[in-house]
Scaffold this motif. Structure first.
Motif, PDB file in Angstrom:
ATOM      1  N   TYR A  11     -19.314 -19.088 -17.716  1.00 37.10           N
ATOM      2  CA  TYR A  11     -18.721 -18.734 -16.432  1.00 37.10           C
ATOM      3  C   TYR A  11     -19.184 -19.795 -15.441  1.00 37.10           C
ATOM      4  N   TRP A  12     -18.299 -20.195 -14.558  1.00 42.96           N
ATOM      5  CA  TRP A  12     -18.564 -21.274 -13.616  1.00 42.96           C
ATOM      6  C   TRP A  12     -19.005 -20.694 -12.282  1.00 42.96           C
ATOM      7  N   ALA A  13     -19.879 -21.406 -11.590  1.00 41.56           N
ATOM      8  CA  ALA A  13     -20.346 -20.954 -10.281  1.00 41.56           C
ATOM      9  C   ALA A  13     -20.720 -22.157  -9.426  1.00 41.56           C
ATOM     10  N   ASP A  14     -20.373 -22.086  -8.152  1.00 39.71           N
ATOM     11  CA  ASP A  14     -20.825 -23.115  -7.214  1.00 39.71           C
ATOM     12  C   ASP A  14     -22.321 -22.987  -6.967  1.00 39.71           C
ATOM     13  N   ASP A  15     -22.841 -21.770  -7.011  1.00 36.66           N
ATOM     14  CA  ASP A  15     -24.251 -21.493  -6.762  1.00 36.66           C
ATOM     15  C   ASP A  15     -24.818 -20.779  -7.991  1.00 36.66           C
ATOM     16  N   VAL A  16     -25.375 -21.543  -8.927  1.00 34.33           N
ATOM     17  CA  VAL A  16     -25.885 -20.980 -10.179  1.00 34.33           C
ATOM     18  C   VAL A  16     -27.079 -20.066  -9.919  1.00 34.33           C
ATOM     19  N   VAL A  17     -27.890 -20.369  -8.926  1.00 35.17           N
ATOM     20  CA  VAL A  17     -29.029 -19.499  -8.597  1.00 35.17           C
ATOM     21  C   VAL A  17     -28.529 -18.108  -8.219  1.00 35.17           C
ATOM     22  N   ALA A  18     -27.534 -18.043  -7.334  1.00 35.82           N
ATOM     23  CA  ALA A  18     -26.975 -16.746  -6.917  1.00 35.82           C
ATOM     24  C   ALA A  18     -26.292 -16.054  -8.087  1.00 35.82           C
ATOM     25  N   ALA A  19     -25.559 -16.808  -8.905  1.00 31.37           N
ATOM     26  CA  ALA A  19     -24.879 -16.215 -10.058  1.00 31.37           C
ATOM     27  C   ALA A  19     -25.887 -15.662 -11.054  1.00 31.37           C
TER      28      ALA A  19
END
Length: 141
Positions: A11-19
């Motif tokens: 799954y892709w995320a601009d903010d991996v920390v938040a994801a």
């Protein structure tokens, strides 16, 4: 050629920390593996979940293949859950939005899907074949 089983979904995320924090809350486990990108920021976090310890990887959108749509769509992979309605309610409470409501497909197969807060489709389903193969989780009827 033989497809032998699900291995990893990204799954892709601009903010991996938040994801990673969102999925840790949703799944009740922390990622077992994390890797920073060239800029030192978290670029990848991976969870092992379920009976087969399937891998769910959260990847920085900076590493997405060229042309990957930025809207939910394409393939929809479903995770088996023993309590479909409870799982959907929990995901919605955590900030996901409904994509496909709980839908009875017949022969006791029931599906639903949400869009996580990072724009990814997350499918969940009750699958009697899965229960036949692996059994129900402890504490479920």
């Amino acid at each position: 050629m033989s497809l032998r089983g699900f291995a990893t979904i990204n799954y892709w995320a601009d903010d991996v920390v938040a994801a990673a924090a969102w999925y840790a809350e949703a799944l009740g486990v922390e990622p077992y593996f994390q890797r920073p990108g060239p800029d030192g920021k978290l670029a990848y976090a991976e969870f092992r979940i379920g009976d087969n310890e399937a891998e769910l990887g959260l990847v920085s959108r900076a590493f997405a293949p060229p042309g990957l749509p930025d809207q939910p769509g394409g393939a929809l992979m479903y995770w088996h859950v023993d309590d479909l309605e409870g799982t959907v309610a929990r995901l919605l409470d955590l900030g996901a939005t409904e994509f496909e409501p709980v839908t009875v497909r017949g022969h006791d197969f029931v599906t639903a899907s949400v869009v996580d807060p990072f724009g990814n489709l997350l499918g969940v389903m009750y699958n009697p074949h899965y229960v036949e193969k692996f059994g129900a989780a402890a504490g479920t009827s």
